[in-house]
Design a protein around this motif. Structure first.
Motif, PDB file in Angstrom:
ATOM      1  N   MET A 396     -12.204 -42.914  -5.225  1.00 16.69           N
ATOM      2  CA  MET A 396     -12.577 -41.951  -6.270  1.00 16.69           C
ATOM      3  C   MET A 396     -13.792 -42.448  -7.051  1.00 16.69           C
ATOM      4  O   MET A 396     -14.645 -41.668  -7.441  1.00 16.69           O
ATOM      5  N   SER A 400     -17.238 -40.528  -7.069  1.00 15.43           N
ATOM      6  CA  SER A 400     -17.865 -40.104  -8.324  1.00 15.43           C
ATOM      7  C   SER A 400     -19.333 -40.494  -8.346  1.00 15.43           C
ATOM      8  O   SER A 400     -20.194 -39.723  -8.757  1.00 15.43           O
ATOM      9  N   MET A 468     -15.132 -34.399  -5.872  1.00 14.17           N
ATOM     10  CA  MET A 468     -15.944 -34.757  -7.033  1.00 14.17           C
ATOM     11  C   MET A 468     -17.237 -33.956  -7.071  1.00 14.17           C
ATOM     12  O   MET A 468     -17.710 -33.594  -8.142  1.00 14.17           O
ATOM     13  N   LEU A 499     -17.153 -38.309 -16.344  1.00 15.56           N
ATOM     14  CA  LEU A 499     -15.801 -38.537 -15.822  1.00 15.56           C
ATOM     15  C   LEU A 499     -14.704 -37.997 -16.745  1.00 15.56           C
ATOM     16  O   LEU A 499     -13.759 -37.376 -16.260  1.00 15.56           O
ATOM     17  N   ARG A 503     -11.743 -35.047 -15.599  1.00 22.16           N
ATOM     18  CA  ARG A 503     -10.530 -35.831 -15.427  1.00 22.16           C
ATOM     19  C   ARG A 503      -9.445 -35.143 -14.591  1.00 22.16           C
ATOM     20  O   ARG A 503      -8.842 -35.786 -13.743  1.00 22.16           O
ATOM     21  N   LEU A 506     -10.420 -35.521 -11.015  1.00 23.22           N
ATOM     22  CA  LEU A 506     -10.368 -36.941 -10.680  1.00 23.22           C
ATOM     23  C   LEU A 506      -8.920 -37.363 -10.417  1.00 23.22           C
ATOM     24  O   LEU A 506      -8.613 -38.047  -9.438  1.00 23.22           O
TER      25      LEU A 506
END
Lengths: 581, 382
Positions: A396, A400, A468, A499, A503, A506
């Motif tokens: 992740m 990102s 993402m 980020l 969230r 994510l």
């Protein structure tokens, strides 16, 4: 953005560890190298290995030969293998997708009861490892003492077991069941977003219900259905675990198991060259399907019926059919859940017992205690937790960064990053992991839990990046611009602004990767040594030993862990969906 | 305070389309304490310009210096990234971070300052900035729970709180409703000038530019066409485009026939008209005569024939309360004129219009469509 102007731009950077965070160009190049190494490295090594002489590893030789391919083409077995693979995939997909369409239609467009339950069931089902389902079915319908076979034999006084797990069609049906949840999720969205006005128009203009379904609804949905079908075919052709668990004993050979058996034979030396050559084959097949899929998705744009307007499709009233339809559906779910129930049963008895009321008295959790008591299993649990947390977090984070650079900067580097990270989608995990084995075999990474983490990150990179990227695209560019102008570096901007804003995505991505990593047997099995056993491989070894009760207990612990990971989010999502209805 | 020289920026075209030359060598200078407007129609390059100043875009060539120190230089290969330029910026969407409270939004630039500021110092300055934009009591409110006007104030506080060298504003009023826009225009100008801040703002609305800026640069297709005070640009446009963009007016194709000092005699479809030569028109050239609707003075039908007096007939007339909009036929030409409410005129009246030479402007023809208002209702100022 011209790279010439860029490369000259910043005042001479002070060389320090902070460079990565201070200068986006440095970070971008490092990232590009990392992703290229992760993704391209294995593919290059795979192709090289397929061109190596027999018995040689890709790094040991400079000879290039087509021997492996010649051997494949010369063998009459190859055609049979290809035919079995395609038939297996096509049959499972037709059956699984057909059932998924029916269920999705019922839950999205009719007033059938129990919709929320079905949604949660379908999403949670993805948490159950395919190999565990395979074990369950073997316990249920193996010809010797399969519980269902015994039951049916006693019930009807048959002298031969009526069912067998070890047949082509059993494998197809079990695989079809595993196709249903994913296909259902994809169709659910499709049906939910179909503008009912298109159907209403047909009705107003004089079509009856059946004509409308045939002339309007079906043609509108065709591109969607076909593209989901192709996607699922791709998945099934890549699938390894069910053909491995169920198909091998039945002598049903498909490409994925052939690749594995050549690289990790039960007896004899591995033939990496031939395995790689078959791998290249499978890669091409998957790539072809991928291309076809994108064609279809592109064609689907013409039929774009997802308008995004706030409409609610009118649900069809089932009337008297309401309960029978629901009953049929739940019967299907009971069948799907049967192998899990069988494993639960098995896990509760020290030695294998057929399900019966009289056995209930002997039920205990002894297997769980016994399994958890062994250092081997404890090590596997620790390894699994390390693997899951490290690879989900790692992938992740990587995704990102990739999404940040490809969405924000665009340009050549951005596009290259995006493409590279998407490539693993077309690479079947079994191929990817054998290639990874070839790459890292001679490094200290081999045999540790870290090689599993590297492999898992690579395998899930495409999914994580997709998640993402689509999350970041939805953010207004000015939100990041504002942070930069306020004096934040790109890293601070990503960390403090971007980020936190994405969230939910994510977290969802993290959970998806965590669940898929912990349930995966393919990667862990190929890269397994005595020191990096995780839960899935531990279960496999106990099953193979055979310690059915211990394997069942461990499998149930794994499933329980996965449900704890996945279920809360699904229940919350289902609650949200119901609130919108 | 801000100096830009020969700034160039070209966007590579996507497959199949040509590259877009967004900036074709733009130069300008903004004095300290000035409120400077980049004005132009969409696609003229004004936003690219602002992004280059902010450091969010990298120009291909040219030079940008803020407060004497270069932040971008093509020849010297300097490109200071956005986060080291020490600027403040208000974005078109306001870009208020929805996961933070109002105070956290405003504190963000202060937390980025090096050397670090103490927590008390940050809290004090956030309080001051919020008080300045009259949002003192909203400090702990989550940012999404604000109205459009309040969000704009937060954006402004966030852009000013660290006392930037230069404040940039991207279409700061375009997301507000009309009434709020009028209020904020005055307030924004007062606030920024009272702080002595140098500000550059981008707008496509000439009323906004004139109402707020000390100096306006009018851009078109990646170039600055004219730069000057709002009054100067409105009253002394150099080309038909500038005249047309800055406000409604009659654009009449004509030809320069005689130079008379600062004025020029133009041959028009309704006779020779003496006009102020703001566009540096040469004798013999095709030119455009610009007559603003309220430039014409109504004379009686029997007014003596004189220079710059034309005869016409009222083709239509709309009473708008604060003025009368009339379309007047003069020969083949229709003129849109705006008259005092208390004139008693009606459709079909024969009238004379005096066009004082200082109100008639001779400008260069530059490809702006010269449309004649036909039978349609007169346009009000956009």
């Amino acid at each position: 953005m011209t790279d010439a102007a860029l490369s000259a731009s910043t005042p001479r950077p002070r060389v320090s560890a902070k460079l990565f965070f201070a200068d986006p160009r440095f970070a971008r190049i490092l990232l590009l190298l990392l992703v290229a190494g992760l993704v391209l490295g294995p593919v290059i090594v795979l192709v090289r290995a397929s061109l190596a002489p027999a018995g040689m590893l890709p790094f040991e030789t400079s000879t290039i030969t087509l021997d492996n391919f010649r051997q494949i083409f010369a063998s009459p077995d190859t055609l049979q293998l290809l035919w079995t693979t395609l038939l297996y995939a096509a049959a499972s997909v037709v059956l699984g997708v057909g059932l998924a369409i029916a269920i999705a239609w019922m839950t999205e467009r009719t007033d059938m009861p129990g919709v929320a339950f079905i949604r949660v069931f379908m999403f949670s089902w993805m948490a159950i490892p395919p190999f565990v389902i395979g074990f369950g079915w073997i316990l249920l319908i193996n010809p010797g003492n399969g519980a269902l076979n015994v039951l049916l034999r006693n019930l009807f006084g048959l002298d031969r077991p009526p069912l067998t797990i070890y047949s082509f069609w059993s494998l197809v049906i079990i695989t079809a069941f595993s196709v249903i949840p994913t296909a259902y999720v994809m169709f659910g969205g499709l049906f939910r977003n179909l503008d009912p006005q298109l159907e209403n128009a047909g009705r107003v203009l004089g079509g009856d219900g059946f004509t409308v379904a045939r002339k309007i609804t079906l043609p509108l949905l065709t591109p969607g259905i076909v593209s989901v079908g192709i996607f699922m075919t791709m998945i099934v052709i890549q699938a390894f675990e069910l053909p491995f668990i169920v198909g091998l004993s039945a002598q049903i050979r498909v490409l994925s198991t052939r690749v594995y058996l050549l690289a990790a034979p039960i007896t004899g030396l591995p033939n990496y060259g031939l395995s790689s050559a078959f791998g290249v084959f499978l890669l091409l097949l998957a790539g072809l399907l991928m291309l076809l899929y994108f064609r279809m998705v592109g064609a689907g744009d013409r039929f774009r019926v997802v308008t995004g307007r706030g409409f609610r499709p009118k649900r069809i009233r089932l009337g008297a059919w309401r309960l029978p339809v629901a009953g049929l559906m739940f019967f299907l779910f009971v069948i799907m859940a049967l192998p899990v129930a069988m494993l639960v049963w098995t896990s509760l008895f020290p030695s294998y017992r057929l399900p019966s009321l009289s056995a209930l008295g002997d039920m205990s959790f002894a297997n769980y205690a016994r399994a958890l008591g062994t250092p081997f299993v404890r090590q596997a649990v620790v390894n699994t937790i390390l693997l899951v947390v490290a690879s989900a977090t790692g992938v992740m984070l990587l995704a990102s960064l990739i999404a940040w650079f490809s969405v924000r900067d665009g340009g050549k580097t951005g596009r290259l990053l995006d493409m590279l990270s998407f490539a693993p989608t077309a690479i079947p995990p079994i191929i990817m992991v054998i290639s990874i084995l070839l790459v890292y075999m001679r490094t200290p990474l081999y045999g540790t839990i870290w090689i599993l983490i590297v492999a898992s990150v690579t395998v899930h990179l495409a999914f994580a990046t997709r998640t993402m990227t689509s999350a970041l695209i939805q953010l207004h560019k000015e939100l990041a611009d504002a942070a930069l102008v306020c004096g934040a570096s790109w890293w601070t901007t990503l960390q403090k602004i971007i980020l936190p804003l994405v969230r939910p995505q994510l977290l969802n991505g993290w959970l998806f990767v965590a669940a898929h990593t912990s349930r995966d047997l393919t990667v862990a099995l190929v890269l397994m040594t005595s020191s990096n056993v995780v839960l899935s491989t531990a279960i496999w070894m106990m099953w193979d030993f055979p310690d059915l009760a211990g394997a069942a207990a461990m499998a149930m612990l794994l499933v329980a862990g996965l449900l704890v990971l996945v279920l809360p989010v699904q229940i919350m999502a289902a609650r949200d969906a119901r609130r919108q209805d | 305070m801000l100096t830009i020289e020969g700034l160039k920026k070209t966007y590579a075209g996507r497959a199949g389309s040509e590259a877009v030359r967004a900036l074709k060598g733009v130069s300008l200078r903004v004095k300290k304490g000035d409120f400077f407007a980049l004005l132009g129609p969409s696609g003229c390059g004004k936003t690219t310009m602002l992004q280059c100043i902010a450091g969010l875009e990298t120009p291909d060539d040219g030079r940008i210096a803020i407060g004497g120190s270069p932040v971008f230089s093509g020849p010297e290969r300097i490109m200071e990234p956005a986060n080291r330029r020490g600027l403040g910026m208000v974005f078109q969407s306001y870009a208020i971070w929805p996961h933070m409270s109002v105070a956290e939004n405003v504190a963000f630039p202060l937390q980025r300052q090096r050397p670090r500021l103490s927590g008390g110092e940050i809290a004090r300055r956030v309080r001051e900035a919020l008080a300045m934009v009259k949002l003192g009591q909203y400090a702990d409110r989550p940012a999404p729970h604000l109205s459009g006007g309040q969000q704009q104030r937060v954006a402004l506080a966030r852009a000013l709180v660290h006392e930037p060298r230069l404040l940039l504003l991207d279409e700061p009023l375009s997301n507000l409703d009309a009434k709020l826009r009028d209020e904020m225009r005055v307030e924004l100008r007062q606030l920024i000038t009272s702080l002595g801040m140098t500000a550059v703002f981008v707008t496509h609305d000439q009323v906004e530019a004139m109402g707020m800026a000390d100096e306006v640069a009018l851009m078109r297709e990646g170039q600055i066409i004219q730069m000057g005070s709002p009054k100067d640009i409105y009253l002394r446009p150099i080309s038909a485009f500038v005249a047309d963009f800055m406000g409604s007016g009659n654009l009449i194709p004509s030809k320069a026939i005689e130079q008379r000092g600062a004025s020029v005699l133009l041959a028009t479809p309704f006779g020779d008209i003496l006009a102020t030569n703001t566009g540096d028109v040469r004798v013999g050239e095709e030119a455009i005569l610009v007559i603003r609707p309220h430039a014409a003075i109504l004379r009686g039908k029997d007014a003596p024939q004189a220079a710059n007096v034309i005869a016409g007939k009222v083709a239509s007339c709309v009473f708008l309360g604060d003025r009368i909009e009339a379309l007047t036929r003069a020969g083949e030409t229709t003129l849109q004129v705006s008259l005092n409410t208390y004139h008693a005129i009606a459709e079909g009246d024969e009238i004379s219009l005096e066009l004082p030479p200082e109100r008639c402007l001779a400008v260069k023809k530059d490809g702006v469509a010269v449309a004649q208002p036909a039978g349609r209702a007169p346009e009000t100022a956009p």
